[in-house]
Design a protein around this motif. Structure first.
Motif, PDB file in Angstrom:
ATOM      1  N   VAL A   1       0.848  -1.206   0.000  1.00 24.31           N
ATOM      2  CA  VAL A   1       0.000   0.000   0.000  1.00 24.31           C
ATOM      3  C   VAL A   1       0.875   1.245   0.000  1.00 24.31           C
ATOM      4  N   ALA A   2       1.860   1.288   0.877  1.00 22.21           N
ATOM      5  CA  ALA A   2       2.771   2.432   0.925  1.00 22.21           C
ATOM      6  C   ALA A   2       3.571   2.543  -0.373  1.00 22.21           C
TER       7      ALA A   2
ATOM      8  N   GLY B   1       2.504   1.747  -3.404  1.00 18.90           N
ATOM      9  CA  GLY B   1       1.616   2.383  -4.379  1.00 18.90           C
ATOM     10  C   GLY B   1       1.487   3.877  -4.143  1.00 18.90           C
ATOM     11  N   GLU B   2       1.351   4.261  -2.871  1.00 17.27           N
ATOM     12  CA  GLU B   2       1.245   5.686  -2.532  1.00 17.27           C
ATOM     13  C   GLU B   2       2.515   6.434  -2.941  1.00 17.27           C
ATOM     14  N   ALA B   3       3.663   5.809  -2.696  1.00 13.67           N
ATOM     15  CA  ALA B   3       4.931   6.452  -3.038  1.00 13.67           C
ATOM     16  C   ALA B   3       5.048   6.683  -4.537  1.00 13.67           C
TER      17      ALA B   3
ATOM     18  N   ARG C   1       2.680   6.823  -6.843  1.00 12.61           N
ATOM     19  CA  ARG C   1       1.699   7.812  -7.327  1.00 12.61           C
ATOM     20  C   ARG C   1       2.157   9.231  -7.002  1.00 12.61           C
ATOM     21  N   ASP C   2       2.706   9.410  -5.824  1.00  8.25           N
ATOM     22  CA  ASP C   2       3.176  10.740  -5.455  1.00  8.25           C
ATOM     23  C   ASP C   2       4.393  11.153  -6.273  1.00  8.25           C
TER      24      ASP C   2
ATOM     25  N   TYR D   1       7.928   7.234   2.653  1.00  7.08           N
ATOM     26  CA  TYR D   1       6.484   7.040   2.565  1.00  7.08           C
ATOM     27  C   TYR D   1       6.057   5.913   3.505  1.00  7.08           C
TER      28      TYR D   1
END
Length: 377
Positions: free
Chosen positions: A114-115, A117-119, A121-122, A339
């Motif tokens: 999850v982290a 994916g967030e990283a 995308r950012d 992240y």
């Protein structure tokens, strides 16, 4: 003073000297020869999949070459698991690239999908596409590779598996180190098998292996004189070290079993102490070699901290070690982007690696047990 009990010491099998003597007898002491070829073949057979192995001087060298083959260069970003040994992250800096660290998840202590994916995308939102993802199988525990590979595929980013601690570990029936574009193995003195110092790059094509061997032997062009069109490295494994590795491969399955039995030893030892959790597989999808047995301590329940136990063992000349300090907390990477939440940090603050060697004797195990029981009673 009592003899020292080490965290993870080398464990010879008996036939290492046979291969080393053969190298001496035939004057094969250079970074090529029958033992290098044989060791690579032994590893390919053990991993039980269609891979090509390049035996190198260190796992760090393998990771460096993997980054080069993935096209990582100056100013590029590489996502890396934060909770790991520094050798997972240092080769990013070798290339002049920029590490982006990602937190762990609590089940396997490895990169949180999850982290991750967030990283990504950012980074995309900031106009940056990471060039590679380095995931680590910490202490031999397989990471959640299905989820991680799904994120990597979504954004078309190659995955490099740092399986330095995970030779013999399996995720859903497949060997760790064989999932990514490249895999990295280590045979350092404290690993589950050793070549004294050494490592290997796991490749999926002969072309990738050939490039790794070319780069690791100073990138010498095919010419009668010394000509170089690329920057090369002195990274190839010697025939002597590979001979040690061949002897170690003969006992690898026994070493894995012994390490797993050490984790069971601690499971039994801590079974009746609430608040101490032994690191083990979250489900049958995961099979860890349990290179290092590790625990976390909930001080509020136990009344003792990680440091209390470490110091008590040290007083009895028994080596233990806090879990890896996350890379985003290291002074050398203080400016790196991170992240996630605090999973890796909490594990570091409350976790401890315990003696795990495959050569621990019954007498040494009893000493470990007595020291632990004395503290908690």
């Amino acid at each position: 003073m009592k003899d020292k009990i080490w965290l993870s010491s080398p464990h010879m099998g008996g036939n290492e000297l046979k291969y080393v003597h053969e190298a001496f007898d035939n004057n094969w002491v250079a970074p090529l020869g029958p033992n290098v070829n044989g060791f690579e073949q032994d590893l390919e057979k053990f991993l039980n999949t269609d891979v090509k192995i390049a035996a190198l001087s260190a796992g760090t060298a393998a990771l460096h070459l993997a980054l080069i083959e993935c096209g990582v260069g100056y100013g590029d970003e590489v996502i890396c698991q934060s909770m790991t040994f520094s050798a997972s992250a240092n080769p990013i800096a070798y290339q002049g690239a920029i590490p982006v660290f990602v937190d762990s998840e609590i089940d396997t202590w490895n990169m949180c999908p999850v982290a991750l994916g967030e990283a990504i995308r950012d980074r995309f939102a900031k106009g940056k596409k990471p060039k590679a993802i380095i995931v680590v199988h910490l202490y031999g525990m397989p990471a959640k590779m299905d989820e991680i590979l799904a994120v990597a595929k979504e954004f078309d980013i190659p995955v490099i598996e740092d399986a330095a601690e995970a030779l013999g570990s399996i995720y859903k029936g497949k060997a760790c180190g064989t999932f990514g574009r490249f895999g990295v193995l280590s045979f350092n003195g404290n690993k589950i098998i050793t070549t004294s110092g050494g490592g290997a790059l796991v490749c999926h094509t002969q072309e990738d292996k050939d490039k790794a061997v070319f780069l690791s032997t100073q990138a010498r062009d095919n010419a009668p004189h010394y000509q170089h069109s690329h920057i090369g490295y002195n990274y190839r494994m010697s025939n002597i070290c590979a001979g040690i590795g061949r002897g170690q491969m003969e006992v690898l399955k026994d070493r894995i079993q012994a390490r797993r039995e050490m984790t069971q030893f601690y499971i039994d030892l801590f079974a009746n102490i609430e608040g101490i959790n032994v690191f083990t597989e979250p489900s049958t999808d995961f099979y860890s070699n349990h290179w290092l047995a590790a625990i976390t301590i909930e001080a509020g329940k136990v009344g003792k901290t990680r440091e209390d136990l470490r110091l008590a063992l040290l007083e009895d000349n028994i080596e233990s070690r806090p879990l890896w300090k996350p890379m985003h907390l290291q002074p050398v990477f203080k400016n790196a982007v991170y992240y996630g939440e605090n999973v890796a940090e909490d594990l570091f603050n409350n976790g401890l690696c315990l003696p795990s060697g495959s050569n621990l004797t019954d007498v040494e195990k009893e000493r470990i047990k007595e020291s632990i029981v004395t503290l908690f009673n």
